[in-house]
Design a protein around this motif. Structure first.
Motif, short mmCIF file in Angstrom:
data_model
loop_
_atom_site.label_atom_id
_atom_site.label_comp_id
_atom_site.label_asym_id
_atom_site.label_seq_id
_atom_site.Cartn_x
_atom_site.Cartn_y
_atom_site.Cartn_z
N VAL A 72 44.23 -42.04 27.38
CA VAL A 72 44.88 -42.03 26.64
C VAL A 72 45.53 -42.68 27.26
O VAL A 72 46.31 -44.25 26.79
N ALA A 73 46.59 -42.95 28.10
CA ALA A 73 47.69 -43.03 28.94
C ALA A 73 46.96 -45.47 28.83
O ALA A 73 46.93 -46.15 28.16
N ALA A 74 45.01 -44.97 29.57
CA ALA A 74 44.62 -46.80 30.17
C ALA A 74 44.02 -46.69 28.44
O ALA A 74 44.13 -48.45 28.84
N ALA A 75 43.82 -46.30 27.57
CA ALA A 75 43.06 -46.59 26.78
C ALA A 75 44.45 -47.61 25.88
O ALA A 75 44.40 -48.87 24.84
N ALA A 76 45.36 -46.75 25.91
CA ALA A 76 46.33 -47.06 25.38
C ALA A 76 46.88 -49.09 25.43
O ALA A 76 47.07 -49.94 24.91
N GLU A 77 47.13 -49.25 26.99
CA GLU A 77 47.36 -49.98 28.57
C GLU A 77 46.19 -50.89 27.59
O GLU A 77 46.43 -52.28 27.58
N THR A 78 45.09 -50.89 27.58
CA THR A 78 44.60 -52.02 26.93
C THR A 78 44.64 -53.10 25.62
O THR A 78 43.85 -53.24 25.40
#
Length: 114
Positions: A72-78
């Motif tokens: 979730v955190a990586a997808a949000a950063e993208t």
């Protein structure tokens, strides 16, 4: 008779701009069908379309997309790098993790785990 969802349509000010954000996020090629109507058909997902309307967004969405993005955190950063804005931080509840975001025109969506 049983209905089938053929597309999800977002009202917006700039369909051509917004479709490029969503195409980059979901995959698929942005299509500008007319000056006030654009869409993307992401692989494995219903068509997402954008329709120009004269009035601006004035309230919270009555509908939003929940997107499964693994981390979730990586997808949000993208999504943030593409132009989204975070609404708070990652939340963990009984169903897993989620992050609320807004697209460049303020439409809310979430990345969810599980």
């Amino acid at each position: 008779m049983r209905a089938v969802v053929s597309e999800i349509v977002f009202d917006c000010a700039d369909p051509a701009g917004l479709v490029r954000f969503w195409a980059a996020l979901l995959g698929g090629e942005p299509v500008d069908r007319s000056p006030g109507w654009s869409y993307v058909e992401p692989p494995g997902f219903v068509r997402v379309a954008f329709q120009r309307v004269p009035e601006g967004k004035t309230a919270k969405n009555r509908l939003h997309l929940d997107l499964a993005g693994g981390d979730v955190a990586a997808a949000a950063e993208t999504a943030v790098r593409l132009g989204a804005t975070r609404v708070g931080g990652v939340v963990t509840d009984a169903q897993g993790d989620f992050q609320v975001l807004r697209d460049p025109e303020g439409n809310e969506f979430c990345f969810v785990s599980g």
